[in-house]
Design a protein around this motif. Structure first.
Motif, mmCIF file in Angstrom:
data_model
loop_
_atom_site.group_PDB
_atom_site.id
_atom_site.type_symbol
_atom_site.label_atom_id
_atom_site.label_comp_id
_atom_site.label_asym_id
_atom_site.label_seq_id
_atom_site.Cartn_x
_atom_site.Cartn_y
_atom_site.Cartn_z
ATOM 1 N N ILE A 228 0.810 -1.425 0.101
ATOM 2 C CA ILE A 228 -0.035 0.037 0.110
ATOM 3 C C ILE A 228 0.783 1.352 0.023
ATOM 4 O O ILE A 228 1.826 1.411 0.766
ATOM 5 N N LEU A 229 0.705 2.055 -0.907
ATOM 6 C CA LEU A 229 1.515 3.513 -0.993
ATOM 7 C C LEU A 229 0.654 4.584 -0.505
ATOM 8 O O LEU A 229 -0.698 4.702 -0.625
ATOM 9 N N VAL A 230 1.139 5.053 0.753
ATOM 10 C CA VAL A 230 0.416 6.207 1.419
ATOM 11 C C VAL A 230 0.846 7.541 0.996
ATOM 12 O O VAL A 230 2.477 7.572 1.339
ATOM 13 N N THR A 231 0.427 8.623 0.285
ATOM 14 C CA THR A 231 1.004 9.900 0.184
ATOM 15 C C THR A 231 0.321 10.683 1.372
ATOM 16 O O THR A 231 -0.684 10.449 1.947
ATOM 17 N N GLY A 232 1.102 11.820 1.647
ATOM 18 C CA GLY A 232 0.754 12.560 2.626
ATOM 19 C C GLY A 232 0.979 11.941 3.933
ATOM 20 O O GLY A 232 0.330 12.461 5.225
ATOM 21 N N ALA A 233 1.744 10.804 4.107
ATOM 22 C CA ALA A 233 1.748 9.990 5.307
ATOM 23 C C ALA A 233 2.467 10.707 6.514
ATOM 24 O O ALA A 233 2.140 10.290 7.759
ATOM 25 N N THR A 234 3.410 11.707 6.236
ATOM 26 C CA THR A 234 3.798 12.121 7.289
ATOM 27 C C THR A 234 3.104 13.402 8.064
ATOM 28 O O THR A 234 3.467 14.036 9.158
ATOM 29 N N GLY A 235 2.162 13.705 7.517
ATOM 30 C CA GLY A 235 0.969 14.469 7.770
ATOM 31 C C GLY A 235 -0.150 14.055 9.012
ATOM 32 O O GLY A 235 0.059 13.071 9.682
ATOM 33 N N THR B 165 12.557 12.932 8.772
ATOM 34 C CA THR B 165 11.580 12.949 9.350
ATOM 35 C C THR B 165 10.647 11.782 9.271
ATOM 36 O O THR B 165 10.070 11.187 10.502
ATOM 37 N N ALA B 166 10.424 11.214 8.188
ATOM 38 C CA ALA B 166 9.697 10.091 8.051
ATOM 39 C C ALA B 166 10.326 8.919 8.891
ATOM 40 O O ALA B 166 9.662 7.967 9.733
ATOM 41 N N ARG B 167 11.751 8.743 8.810
ATOM 42 C CA ARG B 167 12.437 7.706 9.547
ATOM 43 C C ARG B 167 12.142 7.793 11.283
ATOM 44 O O ARG B 167 12.102 6.966 11.591
ATOM 45 N N LYS B 168 12.314 9.189 11.541
ATOM 46 C CA LYS B 168 11.887 9.470 12.969
ATOM 47 C C LYS B 168 10.444 8.847 13.638
ATOM 48 O O LYS B 168 10.328 8.295 14.391
ATOM 49 N N LEU B 169 9.559 9.320 12.435
ATOM 50 C CA LEU B 169 8.166 8.836 12.807
ATOM 51 C C LEU B 169 7.927 7.573 12.825
ATOM 52 O O LEU B 169 7.294 6.951 13.365
ATOM 53 N N PHE B 170 8.523 6.624 11.701
ATOM 54 C CA PHE B 170 8.057 5.133 11.530
ATOM 55 C C PHE B 170 9.155 4.207 11.705
ATOM 56 O O PHE B 170 8.740 3.124 11.604
ATOM 57 N N GLY B 171 10.466 4.581 11.676
ATOM 58 C CA GLY B 171 11.447 3.957 12.274
ATOM 59 C C GLY B 171 11.780 2.861 10.838
ATOM 60 O O GLY B 171 11.624 3.733 9.742
ATOM 61 N N THR B 172 11.785 1.618 11.330
ATOM 62 C CA THR B 172 11.897 0.863 9.618
ATOM 63 C C THR B 172 10.750 0.147 9.532
ATOM 64 O O THR B 172 10.758 -0.812 8.700
ATOM 65 N N THR B 173 9.615 0.432 9.967
ATOM 66 C CA THR B 173 8.385 -0.115 9.777
ATOM 67 C C THR B 173 7.567 0.002 8.252
ATOM 68 O O THR B 173 7.026 -0.682 7.831
ATOM 69 N N VAL B 174 8.176 0.930 7.714
ATOM 70 C CA VAL B 174 7.795 1.263 6.242
ATOM 71 C C VAL B 174 8.889 1.541 5.450
ATOM 72 O O VAL B 174 10.082 1.799 5.705
ATOM 73 N N GLN B 175 8.499 1.212 3.961
ATOM 74 C CA GLN B 175 9.513 1.646 2.950
ATOM 75 C C GLN B 175 9.277 2.911 2.754
ATOM 76 O O GLN B 175 8.057 3.330 2.631
#
Ligand SMILES: NC(=O)c1ccc[n+]([C@@H]2O[C@H](COP(=O)([O-])OP(=O)(O)OC[C@H]3O[C@@H](n4cnc5c(N)ncnc54)[C@H](OP(=O)(O)O)[C@@H]3O)[C@@H](O)[C@H]2O)c1
Length: 287
Positions: A4-11, A37-47
């Motif tokens: 699943i691709l999510v756009t606006g994921a960091t919002g 920022t994305a890595r801080k939010l989600f760690g390695t749980t997402v590509q």
């Protein structure tokens, strides 16, 4: 299980959505301009796919191998162009379903009352022309935006100010929007007609003042102010927000539907419980 691709994921909404998909062990990829920022939010749980809407090359790379797409972008002059570009890239890549976070129903219908609603309507129309299965979610005003701000203002001693103290809003908790979006991403089929999402009830600024007075055990003042001026030369977001204010003051956001309850099998979260939660959070931050 397709990715699943999510756009606006960091919002605001995107974060809630991604957390839920990850908790359900779904393979998620996000598109972002801010990988740190994305890595801080989600760690390695997402590509993490680094890219942006206006860069088709990065869109094609982000969308490769994706089965379903959550389409979200911020209110801006580019909303329609950006979302149509993502939808076209998805079409080319063979994505099977798009779940779009659209505008509130009262900004879209009737047309011509909101520049933001009209932009969302153009995207919805484009999606209907593609062969991809799609569904548009039209959430009412989010508790986490204007209502959370009202609570913060009251806590620092300011009155509640409203253009129309008796104009109700069927506020929805953004967590319920995320729950419905995840449901629609994972469901066997989707309806194809827009889903109008609201909270369980309609509250007015006057009722919110009473509610807050009762919980805080002190009077909370309510002042009437003129609606924000519609400045034709202001930027897109400011003009859009001024239009929302006028439509809300005219009572257009005073609606509820049973869509959240019927899809999720439980009632949507209420304004009362949101206020209690927010007050507890603010108290913990202060002390
Ligand atoms: N608030 C409400 O009451 C309400 C009601 C109905 C509908 N909506 C809709 O909700 C949407 C806004 O959701 P939100 O508040 O969760 O958004 P938000 O917090 O403003 O987040 C915006 C997201 O978009 C991404 N983004 C921005 N420009 C980008 C670009 N050029 N390329 C790639 N990504 C980009 C950002 O990612 P990076 O910065 O990481 O790249 C960020 O993740 C709008 O479409 C609005 O119409 C809101």
């Amino acid at each position: 299980m397709s990715r699943i691709l999510v756009t606006g994921a960091t919002g605001r909404l995107g974060q809630l959505l991604v957390e839920q998909l990850v908790a359900r062990n779904r393979p998620v990829r996000i598109l972002t301009r801010r990988p740190e920022t994305a890595r801080k939010l989600f760690g390695t749980t997402v590509q993490i796919a680094v890219g942006e809407f206006a860069d088709r090359y990065s869109l094609d790379a982000a969308i490769r191998g994706v089965g379903r797409l959550l389409l979200l972008s911020p209110i801006s002059e580019r909303l329609a162009a950006d979302q149509i570009a993502v939808a076209n890239a998805a079409d080319t890549a063979g994505v099977r379903r798009i779940v779009k976070i659209s505008g509130s129903d009262w900004t879209i219908d009737p047309p011509g009352v909101s520049i933001s609603g009209d932009a969302h309507a153009a995207v919805e129309q484009h999606l209907r022309r593609l062969s991809i299965e799609s569904v548009s979610l039209r959430p009412n005003a989010w508790m986490q935006v204007s209502l959370a701000n009202t609570i913060r203002q009251v806590l620092v001693g300011n009155p509640i100010s409203a253009a129309n103290p008796d104009a109700g809003v069927g506020y929805i908790d953004a967590r319920d929007i995320a729950d419905v979006a995840v449901h629609q991403l994972l469901a066997e089929t989707v309806s194809g007609t827009p889903l109008i999402l609201t909270g369980p009830g309609i509250v007015t600024p006057r009722q919110i003042a009473v509610l807050l007075s009762t919980i805080l055990k002190r009077p909370v003042a309510l002042v009437e102010r003129p609606p924000s001026a519609l400045t034709p030369d202001g930027d897109f977001e400011h003009r859009a927000v001024a239009e929302f204010g006028r439509l809300i003051a005219a009572g257009r956001a005073a609606l509820t539907t049973d869509v959240v309850a019927s899809l999720l099998g439980r009632p949507p979260r209420s304004v009362g419980s949101f206020i209690s939660e927010q007050l507890a959070i603010e108290a913990a931050l202060a002390g």
